[in-house]
Design a protein around this motif. Structure first.
Motif, PDB file in Angstrom:
ATOM      1  N   ASP A  51     -67.688  19.908  68.275  1.00 29.26           N
ATOM      2  CA  ASP A  51     -67.613  18.862  69.288  1.00 29.26           C
ATOM      3  C   ASP A  51     -66.814  17.715  68.674  1.00 29.26           C
ATOM      4  OD1 ASP A  51     -68.784  16.122  70.137  1.00 29.26           O
ATOM      5  OD2 ASP A  51     -69.403  17.435  71.775  1.00 29.26           O
ATOM      6  N   ILE A  52     -65.893  17.153  69.433  1.00 30.27           N
ATOM      7  CA  ILE A  52     -65.009  16.142  68.835  1.00 30.27           C
ATOM      8  C   ILE A  52     -65.778  14.925  68.336  1.00 30.27           C
ATOM      9  CG2 ILE A  52     -62.927  16.864  70.065  1.00 30.27           C
ATOM     10  CD1 ILE A  52     -63.387  14.659  72.068  1.00 30.27           C
ATOM     11  N   ASN A  53     -66.879  14.574  68.999  1.00 27.12           N
ATOM     12  CA  ASN A  53     -67.682  13.450  68.514  1.00 27.12           C
ATOM     13  C   ASN A  53     -68.415  13.821  67.232  1.00 27.12           C
ATOM     14  OD1 ASN A  53     -66.976  11.754  70.667  1.00 27.12           O
ATOM     15  ND2 ASN A  53     -68.589  12.588  71.967  1.00 27.12           N
ATOM     16  N   HIS A  57     -68.032  11.984  63.506  1.00 25.92           N
ATOM     17  CA  HIS A  57     -69.137  11.365  62.784  1.00 25.92           C
ATOM     18  C   HIS A  57     -69.521  12.118  61.505  1.00 25.92           C
ATOM     19  CE1 HIS A  57     -69.989   8.277  65.720  1.00 25.92           C
ATOM     20  NE2 HIS A  57     -70.109   9.159  66.692  1.00 25.92           N
ATOM     21  N   HIS A  58     -69.413  13.458  61.540  1.00 30.09           N
ATOM     22  CA  HIS A  58     -70.016  14.250  60.476  1.00 30.09           C
ATOM     23  C   HIS A  58     -69.067  15.234  59.795  1.00 30.09           C
ATOM     24  CE1 HIS A  58     -73.511  12.579  62.400  1.00 30.09           C
ATOM     25  NE2 HIS A  58     -73.297  13.280  63.500  1.00 30.09           N
ATOM     26  N   GLY A  59     -67.853  15.362  60.309  1.00 27.70           N
ATOM     27  CA  GLY A  59     -66.938  16.362  59.777  1.00 27.70           C
ATOM     28  C   GLY A  59     -66.573  16.139  58.323  1.00 27.70           C
ATOM     29  N   PRO A  80     -66.677  17.205  74.628  1.00 28.50           N
ATOM     30  CA  PRO A  80     -68.106  17.146  74.950  1.00 28.50           C
ATOM     31  C   PRO A  80     -68.361  17.534  76.408  1.00 28.50           C
ATOM     32  CG  PRO A  80     -67.349  15.127  73.884  1.00 28.50           C
ATOM     33  CD  PRO A  80     -66.129  15.892  74.260  1.00 28.50           C
ATOM     34  N   GLY A  81     -69.568  18.033  76.669  1.00 31.41           N
ATOM     35  CA  GLY A  81     -69.974  18.282  78.043  1.00 31.41           C
ATOM     36  C   GLY A  81     -69.998  19.741  78.429  1.00 31.41           C
ATOM     37  N   GLU A  82     -70.766  20.027  79.485  1.00 33.86           N
ATOM     38  CA  GLU A  82     -70.947  21.393  79.977  1.00 33.86           C
ATOM     39  C   GLU A  82     -69.648  22.030  80.443  1.00 33.86           C
ATOM     40  OE1 GLU A  82     -73.653  23.506  80.366  1.00 33.86           O
ATOM     41  OE2 GLU A  82     -74.925  22.168  79.197  1.00 33.86           O
ATOM     42  N   GLY A  83     -68.656  21.213  80.770  1.00 32.64           N
ATOM     43  CA  GLY A  83     -67.379  21.767  81.212  1.00 32.64           C
ATOM     44  C   GLY A  83     -66.704  22.627  80.165  1.00 32.64           C
ATOM     45  N   LEU A 111     -70.432  23.225  64.749  1.00 29.90           N
ATOM     46  CA  LEU A 111     -70.878  21.868  64.467  1.00 29.90           C
ATOM     47  C   LEU A 111     -70.926  21.081  65.773  1.00 29.90           C
ATOM     48  CD1 LEU A 111     -71.485  19.662  62.233  1.00 29.90           C
ATOM     49  CD2 LEU A 111     -69.043  19.101  62.377  1.00 29.90           C
ATOM     50  N   GLY A 112     -72.121  20.774  66.238  1.00 31.89           N
ATOM     51  CA  GLY A 112     -72.238  20.037  67.495  1.00 31.89           C
ATOM     52  C   GLY A 112     -73.560  20.322  68.174  1.00 31.89           C
ATOM     53  N   GLY A 113     -73.580  20.058  69.471  1.00 31.21           N
ATOM     54  CA  GLY A 113     -74.790  20.276  70.254  1.00 31.21           C
ATOM     55  C   GLY A 113     -74.850  21.661  70.857  1.00 31.21           C
TER      56      GLY A 113
END
Length: 376
Positions: A51-53, A57-59, A80-83, A111-113
Motif C-alpha cells: 500500500d503506498i501509505n 511510513h514503513h518501507g 489504498p482502498g477496496e478499488g 506490506l499493508g492492510g
C-alpha cells in the motif's frame, strides 16, 4: 529490541502450518524471522507489494532490514482502498510477478492492510499455480483478521470477495509499531474485528474490551498486545479446526459480515463505510435480529450495540443516509458467497460470547427487520 510475544502463535495446518509473530519493531527484524523465505533470491530483488501509505511510513525499515544482509527490494505500489481488489489490479500484479521471474519456490511480501494482503494472496495462489507469500500487516484490521487464515480474494461487480482462493501465508509478522501512523478511523475499524472475537466466542474477552477498549484504541502497548494476541490466537484455533469453512466452526468468524457486506455494497464499497464499520454495524443488526427472534436478551443485544458505539463505530442505520429499503439490502445479500441454493445462513447470537449459524432465516423477515432499523 522488539517486544514480542513469549512465543509465536502457531496456525496448525499440517504441512501448511505457519507462525504468527507479534512485536513492536518486527519490520526492523524482518530478515531474522523471514530469512529462509528471502535467502533463495540471491542477487535477485525481493518482491514487496505495498500500500503506498504503508510504504511511505514503513518501507524504509523493511528495506534496511534486508539491506543489512545484502538484499534489495523490488517495489509494487498499490493504491489504498477496496478499488484495488480488482481484476485490473490482479492482472497488473501477476504480470509484474512474471516479469520478475518469480518461481513456485519464491515468496512475495505483502506490506499493508487487508486489501494488499487479499490481493497478494490471491495473486500468489494463481501465479504458476501457486507460489508463497508472507504477510506484513500494517492495520489493526489486517493484524487481527485478514492476514491470518488464508482467505484471499478480489471484488467484482456482483459483490465483495466473490473471486478468490484459500491460500495460506508462510509467515505473518505483526509489527504493532505500524499502528502509530494509522488514522484513528482505521484503528476503530480494526477494533470492530477485535470486538467480534469476544461476541462470537469469549464473553470474558468481550467484558475486558468493554473496560479496556479505550486503552486499545489509544495504542497503550500492553492493552494493544493483549487484544491482538487474544484475537489472533482465537482465529488460529478456529482456522486449524475448519480451514476451508466446510463446517460451522469457521463460519462463526463471519459474524456481522452478511449484514455488513450488504451495507458496503449499498454504499459502493467506498470510504462512506469502511469494512470494519460495516462489520460493526452488521454485528449490531445481528444482535438485534437475534433478540427479535427471542434468542438473546434484548439487554444483551443493546449491550453489544453500546460497546460498539462506545468505540466510535456506527451502531445505527439511519445516520448513513442510505436511500434504500430493507429489500434492497436483502438483494445484495443474495449475492453473498455463503448462499446455499435459495437460502442464506446468518450468524446470530444466543448470548454474548455464543454465536451460531442459523439456516432457518426468512429473507422477507430480514427485509422487514431492516426497514424497521432504517426508520429508527
Amino acid at each position: 529490541m522488539a517486544v514480542s510475544s513469549v512465543a509465536p502463535i502457531r496456525v496448525a495446518l499440517g504441512g501448511r502450518s505457519y507462525d504468527i509473530h507479534i512485536g513492536d519493531r518486527l519490520l526492523d527484524e524482518a530478515m531474522s524471522h523471514a530469512r529462509r523465505f528471502i535467502a533463495p533470491y540471491g542477487d535477485r530483488p525481493v518482491p514487496v507489494v505495498a500500500d503506498i501509505n504503508a510504504r511511505h511510513h514503513h518501507g524504509a525499515r523493511l528495506a534496511d532490514s534486508l539491506a543489512a544482509e545484502g538484499f534489495s527490494i523490488a517495489w509494487f505500489d498499490v493504491a489504498p482502498g477496496e478499488g484495488s481488489k480488482s481484476w485490473a489490479e490482479l492482472e497488473r500484479l501477476t504480470d509484474w510477478l512474471l516479469s520478475l521471474g518469480v518461481t513456485r519456490k519464491d515468496h512475495v511480501f505483502a506490506l499493508g492492510g487487508g486489501v494488499v494482503g487479499d490481493l497478494v494472496g490471491f495473486a500468489c495462489a494463481i501465479t504458476k499455480r501457486g507460489c508463497g507469500f508472507v504477510q506484513l500487516p500494517t492495520t489493526l484490521l489486517a493484524q487481527v483478521d485478514s492476514s491470518v487464515g488464508g482467505k484471499t480474494a478480489i471484488n467484482t461487480r456482483a459483490g465483495k470477495n466473490l473471486i478468490g482462493a484459500f491460500h495460506q501465508p508462510s509467515l505473518v509478522l505483526i509489527d504493532t509499531q505500524t499502528l502509530a501512523t494509522l488514522p484513528q478511523r482505521e484503528m476503530r475499524s480494526g477494533f470492530a474485528e477485535v470486538l467480534k472475537y469476544g461476541l462470537l466466542g469469549d464473553a470474558e474477552f468481550f467484558a475486558w474490551l468493554e473496560s479496556n477498549g479505550n486503552n486499545v484504541l489509544a495504542r497503550e502497548p500492553a492493552a494493544l498486545h493483549y487484544a491482538i494476541s487474544s484475537s489472533v490466537a482465537m482465529k488460529a484455533r478456529i482456522v486449524a479446526a475448519d480451514e476451508r469453512e466446510t463446517e460451522d466452526r469457521r463460519a462463526l468468524l463471519n459474524l456481522g459480515h452478511t449484514f455488513g457486506h450488504a451495507l458496503e455494497a449499498e454504499t459502493g464499497f467506498s470510504d462512506k463505510l469502511l469494512h470494519g464499520e460495516g462489520v460493526a454495524l452488521g454485528m449490531v443488526l445481528a444482535a438485534r435480529y437475534s433478540a427479535r427472534r427471542g434468542e438473546i436478551a434484548q439487554a444483551d443485544a443493546e449491550r453489544a450495540a453500546s460497546a460498539i458505539a462506545a468505540a466510535g463505530l456506527p451502531a445505527a442505520l439511519a445516520p448513513l443516509g442510505m436511500a434504500c429499503t430493507g429489500a434492497d439490502l436483502v438483494e445484495h445479500m443474495r449475492h453473498d458467497k455463503k448462499a446455499e441454493g435459495a437460502t442464506l445462513p446468518f450468524l446470530l447470537l444466543r448470548a454474548i460470547g455464543e454465536a451460531y449459524v442459523a439456516r432457518d432465516v426468512d429473507l422477507a423477515d430480514i427485509a422487514a427487520f431492516l426497514d424497521e432499523e432504517l426508520a429508527r
